[in-house]
Design an enzyme around this catalytic site. Structure first.
Site, mmCIF file in Angstrom:
data_model
loop_
_atom_site.group_PDB
_atom_site.id
_atom_site.type_symbol
_atom_site.label_atom_id
_atom_site.label_comp_id
_atom_site.label_asym_id
_atom_site.label_seq_id
_atom_site.Cartn_x
_atom_site.Cartn_y
_atom_site.Cartn_z
ATOM 1 N N ASN A 23 0.819 -1.221 0.000
ATOM 2 C CA ASN A 23 0.000 0.000 0.000
ATOM 3 C C ASN A 23 0.853 1.271 0.000
ATOM 4 O O ASN A 23 0.340 2.359 0.233
ATOM 5 C CB ASN A 23 -0.904 0.018 1.231
ATOM 6 N N HIS B 215 -14.067 -2.090 6.211
ATOM 7 C CA HIS B 215 -12.920 -2.819 6.767
ATOM 8 C C HIS B 215 -13.264 -3.501 8.091
ATOM 9 O O HIS B 215 -14.076 -2.984 8.869
ATOM 10 C CB HIS B 215 -11.776 -1.819 6.995
ATOM 11 N N GLU C 114 -15.952 3.413 3.936
ATOM 12 C CA GLU C 114 -14.610 3.728 3.463
ATOM 13 C C GLU C 114 -14.785 4.696 2.300
ATOM 14 O O GLU C 114 -15.859 4.730 1.675
ATOM 15 C CB GLU C 114 -13.902 2.459 2.968
ATOM 16 N N SER D 44 -10.828 -1.045 0.253
ATOM 17 C CA SER D 44 -9.482 -1.606 0.264
ATOM 18 C C SER D 44 -9.317 -2.839 -0.599
ATOM 19 O O SER D 44 -8.237 -3.090 -1.111
ATOM 20 C CB SER D 44 -9.072 -1.924 1.701
ATOM 21 N N ASP E 166 -13.631 6.315 6.497
ATOM 22 C CA ASP E 166 -12.256 5.804 6.593
ATOM 23 C C ASP E 166 -11.579 6.130 5.261
ATOM 24 O O ASP E 166 -11.921 5.570 4.224
ATOM 25 C CB ASP E 166 -12.297 4.294 6.850
ATOM 26 N N HIS F 9 -7.283 4.614 2.025
ATOM 27 C CA HIS F 9 -6.692 4.332 0.712
ATOM 28 C C HIS F 9 -6.802 5.498 -0.261
ATOM 29 O O HIS F 9 -6.374 5.373 -1.403
ATOM 30 C CB HIS F 9 -7.317 3.065 0.126
ATOM 31 N N LYS G 247 -0.179 3.724 4.659
ATOM 32 C CA LYS G 247 -0.376 3.374 3.246
ATOM 33 C C LYS G 247 0.377 4.397 2.384
ATOM 34 O O LYS G 247 1.587 4.342 2.353
ATOM 35 C CB LYS G 247 -1.857 3.248 2.974
#
Ligand SMILES: Cc1ncc(COP(=O)(O)O)c(C=O)c1O
Length: 393
Positions: free
Chosen positions: A48, A139, A183, A187, A212, A215, A240
């Site tokens: 990541n 997640h 998210e 992910s 979240d 990413h 990440k």
């Protein structure tokens, strides 16, 4: 313990039989582009470290400087003896990046989700059990935080704002506080949540939106600020695109004060060590100047997605640097991973419960350290009808 041990053994045997057993593969770090296993270099498609900051001299240098000046450990929890002067300026940088008034550094992304959600969803504090609407693919750490708060989540279909809207209507109950959890970039699928629509639903239903941004931060959004503008509370990680370790919550000053008083993961855990803070600090300083790297990562992922789809692979709904190759069965994903390994590429098979049954996959992540020639070589290996794949969706 002896009796229990045989139970654990049986669990592992079942995992092995179902193609679900996990093992720790011994690797050496190599560099930002490659990973070394048993002395051999493999192209790393599993990291990541999207901006290739893990080995950046500025991060290493500041980590070294902070260690030399402040030591390699912080000594205790931030509330006890560990709230070094280093935290405040870094938290100010995160708050600015996320366009929130305050931020709080936590130990890891998993711990932040687990502990912050537990604190925010505390029914004793809220005065009623909250209604918590979450994307099904959130997640594991978000589900963990809800479970720790004793909450039964109301899960909406992945990325489906219309379904979320229906559920909000069905559960209309003004006496219970409402939260929406998602998210920003998922992910394991690399797709983006419909945050504009979700934000509008949150406002219309007086719900708190918690996103979240793990990413997206560093890689998407203006200047790499992520995609969380709609969210009331942003949780994210430095592990990440920022290349290091640690996590943060960006929120209002009042919420930050509340977390300092109620968030178990902050109160009962030793503060991040100075060298880790040094790496975070340097990464935050570098972010605005990484426009070319961000564009390159997006271009590489696009090149791969188009090539893989032309070869008949299912890359799901990915539109970002994370591209799944959905193989279907667990064994098919393992075979695909092994085949790539033999050709010099490192990509881990991701299986249930991380992803839904029947959608085992390789999760490929493209980074600024990759080259166009790497993508083309990878596509050459995948150009083999014998390789397992699901039908294109
Ligand atoms: C969406 C999401 N949130 C949180 C985490 C956990 O972050 P960390 O690795 O910093 O614990 C991850 C990474 O595994 C993630 O993908």
């Amino acid at each position: 313990m002896a009796g229990s041990e045989s139970r654990y053994g049986a669990f592992l045997e079942a995992r092995e039989r179902d193609g679900l057993r996990r093992d720790l593969t011994p690797v050496e770090a190599g560099d930002a582009r490659t990973i070394r296993i048993g002395g051999e270099a493999y192209l790393n498609l599993a990291s990541n470290d999207y901006l290739a900051l893990r080995f950046h001299p500025a991060l290493i240098e500041r980590a070294r400087a902070f260690a030399a000046e402040h030591g390699v450990g912080s000594g205790a929890s931030r509330l006890v003896t560990g709230n070094l002067s280093l935290f405040a300026p870094i938290e100010a940088k995160i708050a600015a990046l996320k366009q929130k008034q305050a931020a709080l550094i936590m130990a890891s992304g998993f711990q932040a989700n687990a502990a912050v959600l537990q604190a925010l969803l505390d029914r004793a504090v809220l005065g009623a059990e909250p209604l918590v609407f979450s994307d099904r693919f959130n997640h594991a750490s978000m589900h963990f935080g809800c479970a720790a708060a004793g909450i039964r989540e109301i899960r909406y279909r992945h990325g489906d704002a219309a379904h979320l809207g229906e559920l909000l209507t069905r559960h209309r109950d003004a006496s219970r506080p409402k939260f929406i959890l998602t998210e920003s970039v998922f992910s394991m699928d690399g797709d983006i949540a419909p945050l504009g629509e979700i934000g509008a639903l949150a406002r219309a239903n007086n719900a708190t939106l918690i996103a979240d941004d793990a990413h997206a931060t560093g890689i998407l959004g203006e200047g790499g600020r992520g995609l969380s503008a709609e969210a009331d509370v942003v949780i994210g990680t430095f592990s990440k695109a920022l290349g290091g370790f640690g996590a943060y919550v960006a929120c209002s000053p009042a919420l930050r004060d509340y977390l300092i008083n109620r968030c178990s993961g902050l109160i009962y855990s030793t503060a991040l060590p100075p060298p880790v803070l040094g790496a975070i600090d340097a990464a935050l300083d570098l972010l605005p100047s990484f426009e070319l790297e961000r564009t390159r990562v997006v271009d590489l992922a696009l090149r791969f997605r188009l090539g893989a789809r032309a070869l008949g692979f299912d890359t799901g709904a990915s539109t970002t640097q994370i591209v799944p190759l959905i193989a279907g069965s667990n064994h098919a994903a393992l075979t695909l991973s092994q085949r790539l390994r033999e050709a010099g590429f490192f990509a881990t098979a991701i299986r249930p419960p991380t992803v839904p049954a029947g959608t085992a996959r390789l999760r490929l992540a493209f980074t600024a350290a990759h080259r166009q020639a790497d993508i083309d070589a990878l596509l050459d290996v995948l150009d083999d009808r014998a390789l397992p794949r699901t039908a294109l969706g």
